[in-house]
Write a protein that holds these residues in place. Structure first.
Motif, PDB file in Angstrom:
ATOM      1  N   MET A 104       0.835  -1.204   0.000  1.00 43.83           N
ATOM      2  CA  MET A 104       0.000   0.000   0.000  1.00 43.83           C
ATOM      3  C   MET A 104       0.871   1.257   0.000  1.00 43.83           C
ATOM      4  O   MET A 104       0.608   2.207  -0.740  1.00 43.83           O
ATOM      5  N   ASP A 105       1.920   1.245   0.827  1.00 49.07           N
ATOM      6  CA  ASP A 105       2.810   2.409   0.913  1.00 49.07           C
ATOM      7  C   ASP A 105       3.558   2.623  -0.404  1.00 49.07           C
ATOM      8  O   ASP A 105       3.716   3.768  -0.863  1.00 49.07           O
ATOM      9  N   LYS A 106       4.034   1.527  -0.991  1.00 46.05           N
ATOM     10  CA  LYS A 106       4.779   1.648  -2.255  1.00 46.05           C
ATOM     11  C   LYS A 106       3.868   2.148  -3.372  1.00 46.05           C
ATOM     12  O   LYS A 106       4.252   3.020  -4.166  1.00 46.05           O
ATOM     13  N   ALA A 107       2.658   1.608  -3.438  1.00 50.69           N
ATOM     14  CA  ALA A 107       1.711   2.050  -4.460  1.00 50.69           C
ATOM     15  C   ALA A 107       1.379   3.527  -4.293  1.00 50.69           C
ATOM     16  O   ALA A 107       1.311   4.283  -5.267  1.00 50.69           O
ATOM     17  N   GLN A 108       1.184   3.953  -3.046  1.00 46.99           N
ATOM     18  CA  GLN A 108       0.850   5.343  -2.799  1.00 46.99           C
ATOM     19  C   GLN A 108       2.011   6.272  -3.159  1.00 46.99           C
ATOM     20  O   GLN A 108       1.793   7.388  -3.639  1.00 46.99           O
ATOM     21  N   GLY A 115      -0.767   8.824 -11.742  1.00 39.07           N
ATOM     22  CA  GLY A 115      -2.077   9.432 -11.957  1.00 39.07           C
ATOM     23  C   GLY A 115      -3.219   8.600 -11.430  1.00 39.07           C
ATOM     24  O   GLY A 115      -4.286   8.528 -12.043  1.00 39.07           O
ATOM     25  N   ILE A 116      -2.994   7.942 -10.276  1.00 45.19           N
ATOM     26  CA  ILE A 116      -4.039   7.075  -9.724  1.00 45.19           C
ATOM     27  C   ILE A 116      -4.434   7.567  -8.328  1.00 45.19           C
ATOM     28  O   ILE A 116      -3.679   8.259  -7.642  1.00 45.19           O
ATOM     29  N   MET A 117      -5.647   7.192  -7.910  1.00 40.23           N
ATOM     30  CA  MET A 117      -6.147   7.621  -6.611  1.00 40.23           C
ATOM     31  C   MET A 117      -6.470   6.454  -5.686  1.00 40.23           C
ATOM     32  O   MET A 117      -6.823   6.652  -4.523  1.00 40.23           O
ATOM     33  N   ALA A 118      -6.381   5.203  -6.200  1.00 46.05           N
ATOM     34  CA  ALA A 118      -6.747   4.057  -5.373  1.00 46.05           C
ATOM     35  C   ALA A 118      -6.134   2.789  -5.942  1.00 46.05           C
ATOM     36  O   ALA A 118      -5.705   2.737  -7.103  1.00 46.05           O
ATOM     37  N   MET A 119      -6.111   1.748  -5.103  1.00 43.53           N
ATOM     38  CA  MET A 119      -5.695   0.428  -5.544  1.00 43.53           C
ATOM     39  C   MET A 119      -6.820  -0.560  -5.250  1.00 43.53           C
ATOM     40  O   MET A 119      -7.535  -0.442  -4.251  1.00 43.53           O
ATOM     41  N   ARG A 120      -7.003  -1.490  -6.157  1.00 37.17           N
ATOM     42  CA  ARG A 120      -8.058  -2.509  -6.014  1.00 37.17           C
ATOM     43  C   ARG A 120      -7.411  -3.886  -6.036  1.00 37.17           C
ATOM     44  O   ARG A 120      -6.676  -4.219  -6.960  1.00 37.17           O
ATOM     45  N   ILE A 121      -7.689  -4.679  -5.003  1.00 37.31           N
ATOM     46  CA  ILE A 121      -7.149  -6.028  -4.929  1.00 37.31           C
ATOM     47  C   ILE A 121      -8.295  -7.032  -4.984  1.00 37.31           C
ATOM     48  O   ILE A 121      -9.434  -6.716  -4.651  1.00 37.31           O
ATOM     49  N   ARG A 319     -17.110 -19.513  -3.029  1.00 36.24           N
ATOM     50  CA  ARG A 319     -17.407 -18.080  -2.954  1.00 36.24           C
ATOM     51  C   ARG A 319     -16.205 -17.330  -2.383  1.00 36.24           C
ATOM     52  O   ARG A 319     -15.567 -17.795  -1.434  1.00 36.24           O
ATOM     53  N   PHE A 320     -15.919 -16.161  -2.962  1.00 36.21           N
ATOM     54  CA  PHE A 320     -14.789 -15.345  -2.540  1.00 36.21           C
ATOM     55  C   PHE A 320     -15.262 -14.024  -1.942  1.00 36.21           C
ATOM     56  O   PHE A 320     -16.436 -13.663  -2.051  1.00 36.21           O
ATOM     57  N   ILE A 321     -14.331 -13.298  -1.348  1.00 35.61           N
ATOM     58  CA  ILE A 321     -14.674 -12.020  -0.715  1.00 35.61           C
ATOM     59  C   ILE A 321     -14.934 -10.933  -1.750  1.00 35.61           C
ATOM     60  O   ILE A 321     -15.549  -9.917  -1.442  1.00 35.61           O
ATOM     61  N   GLY A 322     -14.462 -11.118  -2.981  1.00 41.02           N
ATOM     62  CA  GLY A 322     -14.663 -10.120  -4.022  1.00 41.02           C
ATOM     63  C   GLY A 322     -13.586  -9.040  -4.006  1.00 41.02           C
ATOM     64  O   GLY A 322     -12.651  -9.058  -3.188  1.00 41.02           O
ATOM     65  N   ALA A 323     -13.720  -8.076  -4.898  1.00 39.96           N
ATOM     66  CA  ALA A 323     -12.737  -6.997  -5.024  1.00 39.96           C
ATOM     67  C   ALA A 323     -12.915  -5.964  -3.915  1.00 39.96           C
ATOM     68  O   ALA A 323     -14.034  -5.668  -3.499  1.00 39.96           O
ATOM     69  N   HIS A 324     -11.781  -5.409  -3.468  1.00 43.24           N
ATOM     70  CA  HIS A 324     -11.802  -4.384  -2.410  1.00 43.24           C
ATOM     71  C   HIS A 324     -10.852  -3.248  -2.774  1.00 43.24           C
ATOM     72  O   HIS A 324      -9.796  -3.478  -3.366  1.00 43.24           O
ATOM     73  N   ASP A 325     -11.267  -2.031  -2.418  1.00 42.33           N
ATOM     74  CA  ASP A 325     -10.529  -0.818  -2.783  1.00 42.33           C
ATOM     75  C   ASP A 325      -9.903  -0.150  -1.563  1.00 42.33           C
ATOM     76  O   ASP A 325     -10.490  -0.136  -0.473  1.00 42.33           O
ATOM     77  N   TYR A 326      -8.731   0.421  -1.804  1.00 44.15           N
ATOM     78  CA  TYR A 326      -8.079   1.279  -0.804  1.00 44.15           C
ATOM     79  C   TYR A 326      -7.761   2.603  -1.486  1.00 44.15           C
ATOM     80  O   TYR A 326      -7.044   2.643  -2.487  1.00 44.15           O
ATOM     81  N   TYR A 327      -8.305   3.692  -0.950  1.00 49.40           N
ATOM     82  CA  TYR A 327      -8.126   5.018  -1.557  1.00 49.40           C
ATOM     83  C   TYR A 327      -6.984   5.767  -0.896  1.00 49.40           C
ATOM     84  O   TYR A 327      -6.852   5.761   0.335  1.00 49.40           O
ATOM     85  N   PHE A 328      -6.161   6.397  -1.721  1.00 47.15           N
ATOM     86  CA  PHE A 328      -5.105   7.275  -1.232  1.00 47.15           C
ATOM     87  C   PHE A 328      -5.726   8.650  -1.037  1.00 47.15           C
ATOM     88  O   PHE A 328      -6.003   9.351  -2.022  1.00 47.15           O
ATOM     89  N   LEU A 329      -5.957   9.043   0.184  1.00 50.31           N
ATOM     90  CA  LEU A 329      -6.775  10.226   0.468  1.00 50.31           C
ATOM     91  C   LEU A 329      -6.218  11.498  -0.156  1.00 50.31           C
ATOM     92  O   LEU A 329      -6.965  12.309  -0.699  1.00 50.31           O
ATOM     93  N   ASP A 330      -4.895  11.693  -0.084  1.00 46.24           N
ATOM     94  CA  ASP A 330      -4.307  12.904  -0.668  1.00 46.24           C
ATOM     95  C   ASP A 330      -4.554  12.959  -2.174  1.00 46.24           C
ATOM     96  O   ASP A 330      -4.906  14.007  -2.731  1.00 46.24           O
ATOM     97  N   ASN A 331      -4.400  11.811  -2.825  1.00 46.73           N
ATOM     98  CA  ASN A 331      -4.606  11.753  -4.273  1.00 46.73           C
ATOM     99  C   ASN A 331      -6.074  11.856  -4.639  1.00 46.73           C
ATOM    100  O   ASN A 331      -6.432  12.352  -5.701  1.00 46.73           O
ATOM    101  N   LEU A 332      -6.933  11.384  -3.739  1.00 44.35           N
ATOM    102  CA  LEU A 332      -8.368  11.485  -3.971  1.00 44.35           C
ATOM    103  C   LEU A 332      -8.797  12.945  -4.006  1.00 44.35           C
ATOM    104  O   LEU A 332      -9.591  13.358  -4.859  1.00 44.35           O
TER     105      LEU A 332
END
Length: 359
Positions: A104-108, A115-121, A319-332
């Motif tokens: 998460m830290d490296k992506a941010q 030019g991204i505001m979030a990561m989706r896993i 059944r899986f948990i599905g996709a989840h997002d983490y937003y980088f607040l400053d970039n948002l």
């Protein structure tokens, strides 16, 4: 955990030493799959999608990481998306929490430049949600089906047939009596034949279909690597149906398939599935994934109309948990300001055009 190092891996070759190590990690991780492979990354690059590969190292040994994909046009509001990733030892809670935070830290740290505001896993993890994902929110869409159907290929062929519903076994035998032959093809030239059938099936059943270039790119990379093969049902001079199978690690995936209106009564779809299941078993896979299933047959579910057919082959619902997002607040915040500014520019241009038209 301080001995874990994170690195950006650029242009990793799947046949090189480090590339082979990554492929082994992905293939042996049940929560991952072919979409985290370096081969799939090559497919995406041919499609024009940039890839961002992060590796986790412990004592200089690659132990995990993830391949993110993103779009060409991001304008500060893009996503880094990791289908079937990240590749982590999910059974080790403390290691996962630390490794995920590093990712998460490296992506941010690259967010502004990318030019991204979030990561989706989207790891293939069964519910409930792990505490390591508490900072993530449920994504509005999934790239990997949240519910699917697995067939255990460790059983004998006789046991696989016995595990099917009566209708499944009957229609497989019926297709054989009708003289349906199934041909396997691993050449890139098979794409034209395959796509013509899929286009016909898509129009009839009203399901979305990737452009032909997608299948051309897929075949160009995955067929020579031994990870993709096409199947065609044949009867006399007709080809009533086709199927695309991905084999990667322990899992074989029925990615696409369809039948035409020609000779539908000959049960070519059942012949195709049985041929693919046998081929997956012979390839050393222990799981056959139908890639999307709805056990409740909800009328508005995208897999509702196909689930009744798939159910005839037996298997277990997963059944899986599905996709989840983490937003980088400053970039948002930056993305929001940019959208407002661009909206103002567009509005100004429209007003200018209106004034010009009035003159």
């Amino acid at each position: 955990m301080r001995d874990i190092e994170i690195r950006v891996l650029e242009n990793l070759d799947p046949t090189g030493a480090l590339g082979q190590r990554w492929e082994r990690l992905v293939q042996t991780n049940p929560a991952s799959g072919f979409m985290q492979s370096l081969y799939w990354a090559q497919v995406k690059k041919l499609q024009g999608l940039p890839c961002f590969h992060i590796g986790l190292f412990q004592k200089n040994e690659l132990i995990g990481g993830t391949i993110f994909y993103t779009s060409q046009k991001r304008n500060g509001a893009g996503f880094l998306i990791a289908p079937e990733g990240p590749v982590l030892p999910w059974q080790n809670k403390s290691l996962v929490e630390h490794s995920l935070q590093l990712i998460m830290d490296k992506a941010q740290s690259y967010a502004h430049d990318l030019g991204i505001m979030a990561m989706r896993i989207e790891p293939r993890l069964a519910p409930p949600l792990l505490s390591a994902l508490r900072e993530f929110g449920r994504a509005p869409v999934d790239l990997v089906p949240q519910e699917t159907l697995y067939i255990d290929l460790s059983a004998s062929k006789e046991s696989l047939l016995a595990g099917m519903k009566h209708k499944g076994r009957y229609n497989i035998k019926l297709s054989q009596r009708y003289g349906i032959n199934v041909r396997e093809d691993t050449t890139t030239q098979s794409v034209n034949r395959f796509y013509a059938i899929m286009r016909n099936a898509s129009a009839r059943n009203d399901f979305p279909l990737e452009p032909q270039a997608f299948f051309e790119h897929l075949a160009t990379v995955l067929c020579p690597a031994g990870h993709a093969r096409f199947f065609f049902s044949e009867h006399e001079d007709d080809t009533p149906g086709a199927l695309l199978l991905i084999t990667y690690g322990i899992r074989a995936t029925y990615l696409y398939g369809g039948i035409t209106n020609t000779k539908r009564n000959l049960m070519g779809g059942y012949a195709l599935q049985w041929a693919a299941i046998q081929a997956a078993k012979e390839a050393g896979c222990s799981i056959y994934d139908f890639y999307g299933f709805d056990q409740f047959r909800a009328p508005d579910h995208q897999y509702a109309r196909f689930s009744q057919f798939k159910d005839q082959f037996g298997g277990n619902v997963v059944r899986f948990i599905g996709a989840h997002d983490y937003y980088f607040l400053d970039n948002l915040a930056d993305a929001f300001i940019q959208v407002i500014n661009e909206s103002g520019v567009i509005a100004g241009e429209k007003n200018a055009n209106l004034i010009g038209s009035a003159r």
